[in-house]
Design a protein around this motif. Sequence first.
Motif: not given
Length: 496
Positions: A65-66, A310-315
Amino acid sequence: MASSLTKDPASTPGSAKTFFGHPRGLATLFMTEMWERFSFYGMRALLPLYLVSNSGLHMNAATATAIYSIYMAMVYLLAMPGGWFGDRVWGPRKTVTISAAVIMLGHLTLALPGSGTFFAGLALVALGSGLLKANISTMVGHLYNGPDDPRRDGGFTVFYMGINLGAFAAPLIIGTVGEKVNWHLGFAIAAAGMALGLAQFLIGTRHLSARSSVVPKPLSAEERRTTLRKGLLWLIVAVVFYGVLVATDVYTLNWALVPITVAGLLIPVAVLVRIKRDRDLSKAEQSKMSGYIWFFVAAAVFWMIYDQGGSTLSLFGESSTTNSLLGLHFPTSWYQSVNPVIIMALAPVVAWIWLALNRRGKEPSTVVKFGSGLFLVGTSFLVFMLPLTMATDGDKVSPMWLVSIYFLQTVGELCLSPVGLSVTTKMAPAKYGSQMMGVWFLAVTAGDCTTSLLSLAGVDLNKTGMVGLEAALAIVAAFSIWMYRKKVSRLMGDVR
C-alpha cells in the motif's frame, strides 16, 4: 473513426477537417490519452496484487500500500515540473513525445523480472506520466480559438471520454493477462498500449496547432546553466548518500520510501505557504487563497480515501471476496473498471442535474458540492466496515460490496473533482494562474502520502477501526465545510 471525419466550413486551428465537429487534432490527442490511460490504469490494477503475490514480490499489505500510494503521489507531484518543462524547455508537443517514450520504456522495464527492474520501471512510468499529464491537456486547449470558442468545453468532454475508455478497458485486458497468465506479460501489454499511443501521436502530430510546438517562456542561456548545475548537484548528493548506505549495508527500502513520503507532504505545504505569503497579491487574492486552502485540505482528505480503491480495497478484494457474480468468476483487477464505467454513465446525468437546478435557481454552491463529495467518500468507508466485519473469520463476501463502495466514491468524485478544477482556475491569483492547476494536483499527492505514511508506520488500513476512523475524518470534514460555508463563501469573494 474515419467515417466521422467531415469537411468543416469554419476554419479550425491545426486542420480543415473535424472530429465530431471538433478540430481534427482532437482525434490525435483523444487516442494518445486513451492509450496512455490504458497503459497507466492497466499497470495500476496489477501493481498492489503483484507486490503481495507469492509469484510477484511477496511483500506484506502495508508495504504494498505504501509503494502504491507513493507511486500515485509522485505521478501528480511530477505534473508541476512537467508543466514547467512544457512552458520553459521543450514546448508541449515535444514534452508529450518524450514523456510517452519514457512511459513505454518504464512498462518495458517492469516487464523484466527482478525487484531492481521493477522499481526502475515504476519510477520511469511515474516520471513520464507526470510530464505528460499537464501538457496534453494544454494541447487540447490550443486546438480552439481561445477560451470563448463554443466548442472548447465539448472538446474537453470528448477528450475526457478517451481517458475513461482507456481506464475501463485496461483492467479487463492487462489485468486478466497479468493475473491469469503472467505478471510481466501484463506489464508488456501496457508497454504495447503506450507504443500504439505514441505511434499514432507522431503520425497525427501534423493535425495539431502550431502553438503546441512553441516554448512559451524559454529559459535564457544563464537560466539553463543554473538549472542544470543545481540539478546535477542534487543528483550527486543523492547518489553519494545512497551509495554510502548501500556500501555500509545499511540501506533498506524505507530509506527510499520515507523521504519521498515526507517530501510529498511538505512540498504541498511549502507551495501554499509561498503563495499565501506573497506580498504582490492583492487583498482580494489573499482572501481567495485563504478560502482555497479549505478546499485543498478537504480534497487531500477525499483523495486519501478515494485512491485506496486501487490498494486497500483491491487487496481486500483479492483476499476476502468471492470474485464471482452470476456464475462468472473474474480476476480481482476487474474491480478497477467499475469507476470509469460509472463515470461514463453518470457524468452526463450529474451535469444535467446541476444545469436543471441552476435554471430553477437552486443549484448547490461550490462549498456544498465539495462537502457532498467528502460526505459520500466517508460514507463509502462506513459501508466498507460491514464486509470487513463479515470477513473477519476468513469468510468470503459478495463482490457487490466493493461495487457499492466504488459507486459511492465515484458519485463523490463527480461532486468534488470537476468543482475543484473549476474553483482552482477561478480563485487563482493572476501571478500564479498557470501554476494553480499543478497546486490542485498536489492535493492528491498530500492525500496519497498520508496513506503511505500510515502504512509505513505499521497501521493496518484493512482493519475495521482504522477504516471507521478515516470515514469519520471525511464526514467530520464535510460537516465542517458545511457549517463554515458562509465564512468560506466570503473568503471566495466574487467566485461562486
